[in-house]
Motif scaffolding. Sequence first.
Motif, PDB file in Angstrom:
ATOM      1  N   ALA A  50      15.280  18.670  36.200  1.00 17.97           N
ATOM      2  CA  ALA A  50      15.673  19.827  36.698  1.00 17.97           C
ATOM      3  C   ALA A  50      16.730  19.521  37.584  1.00 17.97           C
ATOM      4  CB  ALA A  50      14.368  20.768  37.254  1.00 17.97           C
ATOM      5  N   VAL A  51      17.774  20.267  37.656  1.00 21.47           N
ATOM      6  CA  VAL A  51      18.664  20.266  38.765  1.00 21.47           C
ATOM      7  C   VAL A  51      18.801  21.381  39.442  1.00 21.47           C
ATOM      8  CG1 VAL A  51      21.144  19.717  39.424  1.00 21.47           C
ATOM      9  CG2 VAL A  51      20.076  18.872  37.417  1.00 21.47           C
ATOM     10  N   ILE A  52      18.465  21.506  40.817  1.00 26.37           N
ATOM     11  CA  ILE A  52      18.367  22.773  41.602  1.00 26.37           C
ATOM     12  C   ILE A  52      19.341  22.674  42.779  1.00 26.37           C
ATOM     13  CG2 ILE A  52      16.870  24.214  43.028  1.00 26.37           C
ATOM     14  CD1 ILE A  52      14.357  22.639  41.771  1.00 26.37           C
ATOM     15  N   ARG A  53      20.317  23.518  42.508  1.00 24.91           N
ATOM     16  CA  ARG A  53      21.529  23.801  43.540  1.00 24.91           C
ATOM     17  C   ARG A  53      21.535  24.891  44.365  1.00 24.91           C
ATOM     18  NH1 ARG A  53      26.888  20.978  44.509  1.00 24.91           N
ATOM     19  NH2 ARG A  53      28.320  22.455  44.880  1.00 24.91           N
ATOM     20  N   ALA A  66      28.059  20.217  35.569  1.00 29.82           N
ATOM     21  CA  ALA A  66      28.751  19.366  34.626  1.00 29.82           C
ATOM     22  C   ALA A  66      28.397  17.894  34.526  1.00 29.82           C
ATOM     23  CB  ALA A  66      30.040  19.834  34.274  1.00 29.82           C
ATOM     24  N   GLY A  67      28.607  17.403  35.472  1.00 31.75           N
ATOM     25  CA  GLY A  67      28.340  16.006  35.697  1.00 31.75           C
ATOM     26  C   GLY A  67      27.015  15.494  35.440  1.00 31.75           C
ATOM     27  N   THR A  68      25.786  16.366  35.976  1.00 31.59           N
ATOM     28  CA  THR A  68      24.377  16.063  35.752  1.00 31.59           C
ATOM     29  C   THR A  68      24.176  16.425  34.331  1.00 31.59           C
ATOM     30  OG1 THR A  68      23.871  18.239  36.047  1.00 31.59           O
ATOM     31  CG2 THR A  68      23.803  16.407  38.078  1.00 31.59           C
ATOM     32  N   ILE A  69      24.526  17.288  33.772  1.00 34.74           N
ATOM     33  CA  ILE A  69      24.356  17.734  32.239  1.00 34.74           C
ATOM     34  C   ILE A  69      24.901  16.737  31.435  1.00 34.74           C
ATOM     35  CG2 ILE A  69      24.685  19.386  30.526  1.00 34.74           C
ATOM     36  CD1 ILE A  69      24.697  21.495  32.589  1.00 34.74           C
ATOM     37  N   GLY A  76      20.045  10.741  26.735  1.00 36.79           N
ATOM     38  CA  GLY A  76      19.022  11.386  26.021  1.00 36.79           C
ATOM     39  C   GLY A  76      17.950  12.083  26.916  1.00 36.79           C
ATOM     40  N   PHE A  77      18.288  12.600  27.972  1.00 40.39           N
ATOM     41  CA  PHE A  77      17.427  13.407  28.650  1.00 40.39           C
ATOM     42  C   PHE A  77      17.717  15.040  28.320  1.00 40.39           C
ATOM     43  CE2 PHE A  77      17.900  10.247  32.762  1.00 40.39           C
ATOM     44  CZ  PHE A  77      17.197   9.249  31.822  1.00 40.39           C
ATOM     45  N   ILE A  78      16.705  15.612  28.557  1.00 43.52           N
ATOM     46  CA  ILE A  78      16.920  17.191  28.590  1.00 43.52           C
ATOM     47  C   ILE A  78      17.055  17.759  29.986  1.00 43.52           C
ATOM     48  CG2 ILE A  78      15.435  19.416  28.055  1.00 43.52           C
ATOM     49  CD1 ILE A  78      13.752  17.826  26.112  1.00 43.52           C
ATOM     50  N   VAL A  79      18.257  18.286  30.101  1.00 44.65           N
ATOM     51  CA  VAL A  79      18.648  18.549  31.606  1.00 44.65           C
ATOM     52  C   VAL A  79      18.547  19.949  31.664  1.00 44.65           C
ATOM     53  CG1 VAL A  79      20.305  18.317  33.410  1.00 44.65           C
ATOM     54  CG2 VAL A  79      19.838  16.465  31.741  1.00 44.65           C
ATOM     55  N   ASP A  80      17.769  20.620  32.652  1.00 43.02           N
ATOM     56  CA  ASP A  80      18.056  22.160  32.966  1.00 43.02           C
ATOM     57  C   ASP A  80      18.411  22.488  34.424  1.00 43.02           C
ATOM     58  OD1 ASP A  80      16.648  22.988  30.631  1.00 43.02           O
ATOM     59  OD2 ASP A  80      14.673  22.510  31.443  1.00 43.02           O
TER      60      ASP A  80
END
Length: 363
Positions: A50-53, A66-69, A76-80
Amino acid sequence: MKKLLSIALAVVMLLSLVACGGGGEEATEEGLYEGAPAGLAERDTPVKVAVIRNLGADEHTAQFLAGTIEEGTSLGFIVDTFTTNGDNAKFEDTFNQVLIGGYDGIIVSHGQDNAPPLIQQAVDEGIAVVTFDTNVEIEGVTVTAQDDMSLAELSLSALVNAYPDKTPKIIKMWVAGFPPMERREVVYQEYLKAGKIEELVSIGEVGDFTNVAGLNANAIGSLLAQYPVGEIDAIWACWDAFATGAFTALKENNRTEIKIFGIDVSNADLQMMQEEDSPWVMTAAADAKLVGTVNMRLLAKKLAGEDTPDSVEIPATTIYQEDLLAAGGSVTVETLSDVYDTWGKSDMYNEDWMKALREKNAK
């Protein structure tokens, strides 16, 4: 007959689900993260991040996310991703939902005063955490930032050098309470105390993060009437949202003799800098997308069981209007690397096993 048909369809659906489960087992046998360190290689389910901004959904935020995703997905990670617009109550609600959402790692960007206890709770629950522009001192958490001291130094030195025969009189655009701005303020005060600049006024409007540029355009516009031509040399804007507001005010009031020296950059900023008779002559910035990329790499190292530093600073690039115009006047964030070889490229924490995972997932 209808009842028998319904039963038959249910059986087909059940068999389909079993077949899907069999595919997952096959992927597990091959290894989701084969070749990575044990912390990842031994997993039999995909990593969830999870990326919380806690900032608004502006272009800088879009680049960071976009960089994190892109980096996370390539591994191979799932990124929300979640944006909470500087609303601390919304940030806390979002974080609490993430805590019960089965995430393995969290990247926190621009967390404020209520962030540390939430991050501590995540760590206590075994969740890996990396933060960006968030003041925390928690064991196991890596704190990242743009090199804010360098950003301030680069922009202020460019401002001073632009006026070699005088002490420039400036409007300072700054606001307290945000870690990156507080760090930039340290360098600013050094310049002020050394007599390298003369501050006429300090101003900075934030509001709810949805109209920072508009608020500051109005604030600067109202100030200009108090200072006739020749009484203001430059504006130092320690955030590009401030600089875009200043740009609008100067253009609308025909005061482009006042030059803007900023920090941070986006495509909208670059377009303004390359406009005819633009007062925005320089900005210092780190690539927001690269910042997101490096944060994800650090989180991946934590999940893999590798050591990570307590803090990391991402270096900055100095961007001059004259260089942009010399390159054709249509430079974007994506093509800045053609103008400056320090932009958008870094092997920071880019491990060989990460390269191998990217190659595997690209097939």
